[in-house]
Design a protein around this motif. Structure first.
Motif, PDB file in Angstrom:
ATOM      1  N   THR A   1       0.842  -1.205   0.000  1.00  0.00           N
ATOM      2  CA  THR A   1       0.000   0.000   0.000  1.00  0.00           C
ATOM      3  C   THR A   1       0.879   1.257   0.000  1.00  0.00           C
ATOM      4  O   THR A   1       0.529   2.273  -0.612  1.00  0.00           O
ATOM      5  N   ALA A   2       2.024   1.190   0.669  1.00  0.00           N
ATOM      6  CA  ALA A   2       2.970   2.310   0.619  1.00  0.00           C
ATOM      7  C   ALA A   2       3.489   2.500  -0.801  1.00  0.00           C
ATOM      8  O   ALA A   2       3.587   3.633  -1.291  1.00  0.00           O
TER       9      ALA A   2
ATOM     10  N   GLU B   1       0.878   4.200  -3.018  1.00  0.00           N
ATOM     11  CA  GLU B   1       0.810   5.642  -2.812  1.00  0.00           C
ATOM     12  C   GLU B   1       2.001   6.336  -3.477  1.00  0.00           C
ATOM     13  O   GLU B   1       1.864   7.413  -4.077  1.00  0.00           O
TER      14      GLU B   1
ATOM     15  N   LEU C   1       1.587   6.509  -7.353  1.00  0.00           N
ATOM     16  CA  LEU C   1       0.665   7.583  -7.713  1.00  0.00           C
ATOM     17  C   LEU C   1       1.317   8.955  -7.528  1.00  0.00           C
ATOM     18  O   LEU C   1       1.044   9.891  -8.283  1.00  0.00           O
ATOM     19  N   LYS C   2       2.195   9.069  -6.524  1.00  0.00           N
ATOM     20  CA  LYS C   2       2.899  10.331  -6.291  1.00  0.00           C
ATOM     21  C   LYS C   2       3.847  10.644  -7.445  1.00  0.00           C
ATOM     22  O   LYS C   2       3.966  11.805  -7.870  1.00  0.00           O
TER      23      LYS C   2
ATOM     24  N   ILE D   1       6.472   9.715   2.351  1.00  0.00           N
ATOM     25  CA  ILE D   1       5.398   8.711   2.419  1.00  0.00           C
ATOM     26  C   ILE D   1       5.841   7.532   3.277  1.00  0.00           C
ATOM     27  O   ILE D   1       5.078   7.024   4.108  1.00  0.00           O
TER      28      ILE D   1
ATOM     29  N   ARG E   1       4.148   6.261   6.836  1.00  0.00           N
ATOM     30  CA  ARG E   1       3.604   4.909   6.950  1.00  0.00           C
ATOM     31  C   ARG E   1       4.490   3.968   7.789  1.00  0.00           C
ATOM     32  O   ARG E   1       4.191   2.790   7.937  1.00  0.00           O
TER      33      ARG E   1
END
Length: 412
Positions: free
Chosen positions: A243-244, A247, A250-251, A312, A316
């Motif tokens: 999940t990290a 993200e 997408l960044k 990020i 996380r």
């Protein structure tokens, strides 16, 4: 793709032979189910393809040698100075028929035509099929041209593939000194390549002259979280590496979309461990391919991306590390060689057109030791690295005649 832009008073190129050679080479590594081609470095498919290239070169009157890294080189004529032509024959997974291979096959055909006409060049012509341009196997590409330009390092030779094989371990002479691979006698390097974009198609032109090549930076990102049971671990205490990574990916897209430059970025490779349906991913590695024609902007953007990804990871509580796989300097092609190509294009009643290459090519490394130029051939729908990759017979033959005329100018 059927625009008729050229008329040749006399055909000096054996067009049937050229296209037959391209077809024959495309059958090596072909996946009959997908139509994709798989030819990676140091494989039996590459060995078979190299044998075929060697045969074509010898039939064209060339003397063939293989250098320390595995570049296949055909030599025609005498002299210390070299006019070099070429590209590569390795592919990406499920790649297309034309990427790289077109540049090698057309270069051989040009020399074959000179040989049949008994034209003796004032300089030596070399055709090179570069080793591992695509970087599919060892995490970085342009290996053969790096070696020829004196840019390949011992550290890079110790890069491993997924089976634990290093590049050095696969070379016939593991102790071959790197400083002996650098060439210093190349007067000019010319590379024909499919465009891999839609610019020429949108301009309704079969060929274009490349004025610059964007630089790639390849990074490998590694995230370490904690593998735990997918059913027994509450959501609020998980350390999920995937999940990290999601993200972060997408960044990367977000930052590139916001950039004022012409930069592009791609995450094309992802490994999840342990990769079980009922296990929280504990480790993820993914690649970032970042490109721009402006080196300063590229460095700034790369640093900004890594900074944001680290934020990020911190948020996380995921361990974050990055590894530089490859950095290549952006290249401006040689002005004099550009003008020679443009002159040849005009002879065939085609409007000269200049464009930038967003993709990396072996010419980028050779530019560190010699003047270089590239001739792009129109790509249908801009598709590349895909079985649907296509350039028409007419465009290929037009480009070959243009390059042939340019070579004649250089060797007289």
């Amino acid at each position: 793709m059927n625009d008729n832009h050229s008329s040749f008073a006399k055909s000096l190129i054996n067009e049937g032979r050229l296209m037959n050679h391209l077809d024959e080479l495309s059958r090596i590594g072909l996946n009959p189910k997908t139509g994709g081609i798989n030819r990676f470095s140091f494989t039996k498919e590459e060995e078979e393809a190299n044998s075929l290239i060697k045969k074509y070169m010898e039939e064209a009157g060339m003397t063939v040698s293989i250098d320390g890294i595995g570049n296949v080189i055909g030599s025609y004529g005498q002299g210390d100075e070299v006019i070099m032509l070429g590209s590569h024959i390795d592919t990406v997974p499920e790649g297309g028929k034309y990427d790289g291979a077109l540049g090698v096959i057309t270069a051989i055909e040009i020399v074959h035509s000179l040989h049949e006409q008994q034209i003796t060049p004032s300089v030596r012509i070399e055709v090179v099929s570069f080793k591992d341009e695509e970087g599919t196997r060892f995490g970085f590409g342009l290996i053969g041209s790096k070696a020829m330009a004196g840019l390949l390092t011992d550290e890079q030779l110790n890069n491993f593939d997924e089976k634990g094989n290093s590049i050095k371990s696969m070379l016939p002479n593991h102790a071959f000194p790197l400083n002996k691979w650098k060439r210093t006698n190349i007067k000019a390097y010319l590379e024909m390549h499919i465009e891999q974009g839609r610019v020429l198609e949108n301009q309704h032109l079969p060929v274009g002259v490349v004025t610059g090549i964007a630089a790639p930076i390849w990074q490998e990102i590694t995230l370490n979280g904690r593998s735990e049971h997918a059913g027994a671990t509450p959501m609020n205490v998980r350390s999920d590496a995937l999940t990290a990574a999601a993200e972060m990916i997408l960044k990367v897209e977000e930052l590139l979309n916001k950039s004022d430059s012409a930069a592009v970025g791609t995450v094309g490779k992802l490994h999840v461990t342990p990769n079980g349906v009922n296990v929280i991913p504990g480790q993820v590695t993914f690649s970032i391919d970042l490109r721009d024609i402006d080196e300063e902007q590229l460095e700034l953007l790369n640093g900004h991306i890594l900074e944001e990804l680290n934020k990020i990871a911190t948020k996380r509580e995921i361990s974050f590390s990055s590894k530089l796989l490859q950095r290549v300097t952006p290249v401006k092609t040689d002005y004099y060689l550009q003008k020679l190509l443009e002159s040849s294009i005009k002879k065939h009643h085609i409007e000269p057109f200049s464009l930038i290459s967003g993709a990396g090519h072996d010419a980028m490394n050779i530019a560190q030791i010699a003047p270089v130029v590239m001739l792009f051939v129109r790509s249908k729908d801009g598709i590349s690295h895909n079985p649907l990759e296509y350039s028409s017979r007419e465009d290929i033959l037009t480009a070959t005649h243009v390059l042939y005329d340019t070579v004649l100018e250089l060797i007289n």
